[in-house]
Write a protein that holds these residues in place. Sequence first.
Motif, PDB file in Angstrom:
ATOM      1  N   LEU A 159       0.805  -1.226   0.000  1.00 43.28           N
ATOM      2  CA  LEU A 159       0.000   0.000   0.000  1.00 43.28           C
ATOM      3  C   LEU A 159       0.833   1.268   0.000  1.00 43.28           C
ATOM      4  O   LEU A 159       0.459   2.261  -0.613  1.00 43.28           O
ATOM      5  CB  LEU A 159      -0.918   0.027   1.226  1.00 43.28           C
ATOM      6  CG  LEU A 159      -2.294  -0.625   1.106  1.00 43.28           C
ATOM      7  CD1 LEU A 159      -3.089  -0.373   2.373  1.00 43.28           C
ATOM      8  CD2 LEU A 159      -3.054  -0.106  -0.101  1.00 43.28           C
ATOM      9  N   LEU A 160       1.970   1.254   0.691  1.00 42.17           N
ATOM     10  CA  LEU A 160       2.788   2.464   0.776  1.00 42.17           C
ATOM     11  C   LEU A 160       3.352   2.856  -0.584  1.00 42.17           C
ATOM     12  O   LEU A 160       3.435   4.037  -0.921  1.00 42.17           O
ATOM     13  CB  LEU A 160       3.928   2.253   1.773  1.00 42.17           C
ATOM     14  CG  LEU A 160       4.843   3.468   2.002  1.00 42.17           C
ATOM     15  CD1 LEU A 160       4.096   4.585   2.703  1.00 42.17           C
ATOM     16  CD2 LEU A 160       6.085   3.073   2.785  1.00 42.17           C
ATOM     17  N   PRO A 209     -11.651  -2.979   5.007  1.00 44.19           N
ATOM     18  CA  PRO A 209     -12.509  -3.648   5.997  1.00 44.19           C
ATOM     19  C   PRO A 209     -11.744  -4.236   7.180  1.00 44.19           C
ATOM     20  O   PRO A 209     -12.311  -4.411   8.257  1.00 44.19           O
ATOM     21  CB  PRO A 209     -13.182  -4.770   5.180  1.00 44.19           C
ATOM     22  CG  PRO A 209     -13.140  -4.286   3.763  1.00 44.19           C
ATOM     23  CD  PRO A 209     -11.865  -3.519   3.642  1.00 44.19           C
ATOM     24  N   ALA A 210     -10.446  -4.540   6.998  1.00 43.29           N
ATOM     25  CA  ALA A 210      -9.652  -5.096   8.099  1.00 43.29           C
ATOM     26  C   ALA A 210      -9.426  -4.070   9.203  1.00 43.29           C
ATOM     27  O   ALA A 210      -8.949  -4.412  10.287  1.00 43.29           O
ATOM     28  CB  ALA A 210      -8.311  -5.607   7.580  1.00 43.29           C
ATOM     29  N   PHE A 211      -9.777  -2.785   8.947  1.00 45.93           N
ATOM     30  CA  PHE A 211      -9.597  -1.746   9.957  1.00 45.93           C
ATOM     31  C   PHE A 211     -10.929  -1.187  10.435  1.00 45.93           C
ATOM     32  O   PHE A 211     -10.988  -0.111  11.033  1.00 45.93           O
ATOM     33  CB  PHE A 211      -8.702  -0.625   9.396  1.00 45.93           C
ATOM     34  CG  PHE A 211      -7.293  -1.085   9.181  1.00 45.93           C
ATOM     35  CD1 PHE A 211      -6.362  -1.027  10.207  1.00 45.93           C
ATOM     36  CD2 PHE A 211      -6.900  -1.623   7.964  1.00 45.93           C
ATOM     37  CE1 PHE A 211      -5.065  -1.477  10.024  1.00 45.93           C
ATOM     38  CE2 PHE A 211      -5.614  -2.080   7.771  1.00 45.93           C
ATOM     39  CZ  PHE A 211      -4.690  -2.007   8.803  1.00 45.93           C
ATOM     40  N   ILE A 217      -3.944   4.154   6.458  1.00 47.80           N
ATOM     41  CA  ILE A 217      -5.085   3.236   6.613  1.00 47.80           C
ATOM     42  C   ILE A 217      -5.219   2.770   8.063  1.00 47.80           C
ATOM     43  O   ILE A 217      -6.302   2.417   8.521  1.00 47.80           O
ATOM     44  CB  ILE A 217      -4.932   2.023   5.662  1.00 47.80           C
ATOM     45  CG1 ILE A 217      -6.251   1.239   5.553  1.00 47.80           C
ATOM     46  CG2 ILE A 217      -3.795   1.113   6.090  1.00 47.80           C
ATOM     47  CD1 ILE A 217      -6.206   0.123   4.501  1.00 47.80           C
ATOM     48  N   GLY A 218      -4.116   2.806   8.819  1.00 46.40           N
ATOM     49  CA  GLY A 218      -4.127   2.258  10.181  1.00 46.40           C
ATOM     50  C   GLY A 218      -4.185   3.298  11.279  1.00 46.40           C
ATOM     51  O   GLY A 218      -3.841   2.999  12.422  1.00 46.40           O
ATOM     52  N   GLN A 219      -4.667   4.518  10.968  1.00 44.23           N
ATOM     53  CA  GLN A 219      -4.579   5.564  11.990  1.00 44.23           C
ATOM     54  C   GLN A 219      -5.464   5.300  13.203  1.00 44.23           C
ATOM     55  O   GLN A 219      -5.084   5.620  14.333  1.00 44.23           O
ATOM     56  CB  GLN A 219      -4.855   6.944  11.407  1.00 44.23           C
ATOM     57  CG  GLN A 219      -6.179   7.150  10.724  1.00 44.23           C
ATOM     58  CD  GLN A 219      -6.245   8.536  10.083  1.00 44.23           C
ATOM     59  OE1 GLN A 219      -6.326   9.551  10.774  1.00 44.23           O
ATOM     60  NE2 GLN A 219      -6.202   8.585   8.762  1.00 44.23           N
TER      61      GLN A 219
END
Length: 404
Positions: free
Chosen positions: A24-25, A41-43, A351-353
């Motif tokens: 993703l990065l 959806p995983a987050f 995405i993981g904030q």
Amino acid sequence: MSAAVALKEVIFYTFLKPWLGDGLLLSTGDKWSRHRRMLTPAFHFNILKPYMKIFNDSTNIMHAKWQRLASGGSACLDMFENISLMTLDSLQKCVFSFSSNCQEKPSEYISAILELSALVSKRYQQLLLHIDSLYQLTPNGMRFHKACRLVHDFTDAVIQERRRTLPSKDGDDVLKEKAKSKTLDFIDDEDGKELSDEDIRAEADTFMFEGHDTTASGLSWILYNLARHPEYQERCRQEVRELLRNRKSPEIEWDDLAQLPFLTMCIKESLRLHPPVTVISRCCTQDIVLPDGRIIPKGVVCIINIFATHHNPTVWPDPEVYDPFRFDPENIKDRSPLAFIPFSAGPRNCIGQTFAMSEMKVVLALTLLRFRVLPDDKEPRRQPELILRAEGGLWLRVEPLSAQ
């Protein structure tokens, strides 16, 4: 701008490719859009909620170690070293349902990540070494590729171990089991869908680095700022004590996260002063007209200096002062949302904030509940690499608090 108009700048991010692959990065275009859509959806909150127990457990392991080291009354610890191991431990359990006990023994993986981060930053500053064929012949180039192999071997082993546990059950059994435990790890979510082994490794390497190293940086600098401001540290501590006052066991739960407003303000102010990622860059694929009529021409690379934006005195009066009240709801109203961008902004934001903020709140709340954090005699010197570190580590003193 849209992700299609402001692409990731090529040169610097290319140096990360042998390590992080096309995750993703670093990916662009349709591949990035597809992966982002698949992984979002995983987050989701419902997936993140069960991770709270993992955050608590990993923090408890770190604190047990601190209690042993501070048995004489206090201990001076490198926060980066300790917290990196804890966030790595936590991430492995969340992402792969895998426990490596990395907090209890030396981690070659952490050492390799530190080396890769330093080597990429050094390479960027030396123009001749931008040439791949030349870089590979240098001692640093050889060290870089050796560290890449170590990181990839580590990730491959974790993925294979996770895969080994999946084929024994059919898809329905796996889903029933996950529904019962209310967790969803990375391999479960994507196994058998559209991601190849190579794609999974690229995303896994990206998550493992971006998910543990940035959070460790954020937490280390938060503790540093609170060590230098004992009045704010004590106010956070009282907020946590009040929250947990009638609990049998001190565990932070999902619904508690919204009940820690001052602690959250302290986290955000530290992320302003010490953003884990200090700089990002984008390449414009078309002319971009600015509000004042000036034009950024197509093909120009733009450096977005997060650190400088967060220290801009026209936006942040007395920018070097640590003042959590900047993030009081009353003070936020008239400020541009792009004045504070520790997780970047726009379609390619982190995405993981929510995952990161949740983990930081849990770790900080439990740490202040159990320890007083004091500054070391020597003031740390900021060292911006891929993430914001401190030269020689970020050393703080911790004193266990008596159980109350």
